[in-house]
Design an enzyme around this catalytic site. Structure first.
Site, short mmCIF file in Angstrom:
data_model
loop_
_atom_site.label_atom_id
_atom_site.label_comp_id
_atom_site.label_asym_id
_atom_site.label_seq_id
_atom_site.Cartn_x
_atom_site.Cartn_y
_atom_site.Cartn_z
CB SER A 85 -0.92 0.00 1.22
OG SER A 85 -1.65 1.21 1.29
CE LYS A 126 -12.16 -1.07 -0.21
NZ LYS A 126 -12.21 -0.26 -1.43
CD GLU A 178 -27.12 9.67 1.30
OE1 GLU A 178 -27.86 9.65 0.30
OE2 GLU A 178 -26.72 10.73 1.83
CG ASN A 185 -13.14 3.83 1.72
OD1 ASN A 185 -14.00 4.47 2.35
ND2 ASN A 185 -12.34 4.41 0.86
CG ASP A 201 -13.45 3.01 -2.39
OD1 ASP A 201 -12.33 3.50 -2.15
OD2 ASP A 201 -13.78 1.87 -2.05
CD GLN A 235 -9.03 6.01 -1.02
OE1 GLN A 235 -9.74 6.00 -0.04
NE2 GLN A 235 -7.80 5.54 -1.03
#
EC number: 1.1.1.25
Length: 267
Positions: free
Chosen positions: A14, A65, A77, A86, A101, A248
């Site tokens: 990552s 996720k 929401e 995420n 995302d 994101q």
């Protein structure tokens, strides 16, 4: 002092620590961002302990996720609609789930191709894949009412669960989509096909795209996937996965800290 991190498996590839340490520096905040490579059986205990830890928030990546949701107290929401999380923020001893995302993708599209973004209601868009990232991108694009928003996937039933929510949308298999690419102004590859160490994989051939279409791949390692390389050969404009990754992440950072950092991003 912010204590942040990422959970998933695997996570050692990552770029998120570099991104969030950059955001911390840009906002003059002290903090750390750690990687937590968890096995599935460790997930519940980790989140239970997080309620009473010094962690302010974490990101969630594959394959957790959806699996984190039963262990959270509330969802925003976007996370509710997508049934995927995420980003998690700790508020006292409560854990709140978010999904950035789709919003991250929309913002990266706006920053990279503003003219396209401003005319999105006149554009035809195809999403390749029907996983968690695809769902986030689909629902965020849907809110901007594109002329056409289609989904192609190996399993058509998964695609239809998305397209049923928008009247200007249809599902199809990948073989059919490959023959119809010249119908689209934006094509978005949302699967992990072509990701390291499988850089030679190609989800479909982009040879039928129309010239000057935008071709996007959310894979960011390698930056220039085989799908993007081939699309460029046929005259496409490219949009790289690291752009979505940064935007994101910026929205996650805002949830945790209240700081807006989009203006600091230079890709």
């Amino acid at each position: 002092m912010y204590r942040l991190g990422l959970i998933g498996h695997p996570v050692n590839h990552s770029n998120s620590p570099d991104i969030h340490h950059f955001f911390l520096k840009q906002t003059n905040n002290n903090g750390t961002y750690r990687l937590f490579d968890l096995q599935a059986e460790e997930l519940e205990e980790f989140l239970k302990n997080m309620r009473h830890s010094d962690l302010n928030g974490i990101n969630v990546t594959v394959p957790y996720k959806e699996r984190v949701i039963p262990f959270l107290d509330d969802l925003d929401e976007h996370a509710q609609k997508l049934n995927a999380v995420n980003t998690i923020k700790r508020k006292g001893n409560r854990l709140i789930g978010y999904n950035t995302d789709g919003e991250g993708y929309i913002e990266s599209l706006n920053q990279t191709y503003p003219n396209f973004y401003n005319q999105i209601n006149n554009q035809s868009i195809l999403i390749l894949g029907a996983g968690g990232a695809a769902k986030g991108i689909f629902y965020s694009l849907k809110s901007h009412a594109p002329k056409q928003l289609d989904v192609a996937n190996r399993t058509i039933s998964k695609a239809s669960k998305m397209t049923n929510h928008y009247e200007h949308s249809q599902e199809m298999d990948l073989e059919y989509a490959e023959k119809q690419l010249d119908q689209y102004d934006l094509i978005i590859q949302t699967t992990n096909v072509g990701m390291e160490p499988n850089e030679n994989e190609l989800i479909i051939s982009p040879k039928t795209i129309k010239e000057n279409a935008i071709v996007s791949d959310i894979v960011y390692k390698p930056k220039r996937t085989l799908f993007l390389t081939e699309a460029e050969r046929y005259g496409a404009h490219l949009m790289f996965g690291e752009s979505m990754l940064w935007y994101q992440a910026a929205k996650s950072f805002n949830i945790w800290t209240g700081e807006s950092v989009e203006h600091t991003i230079r890709i």
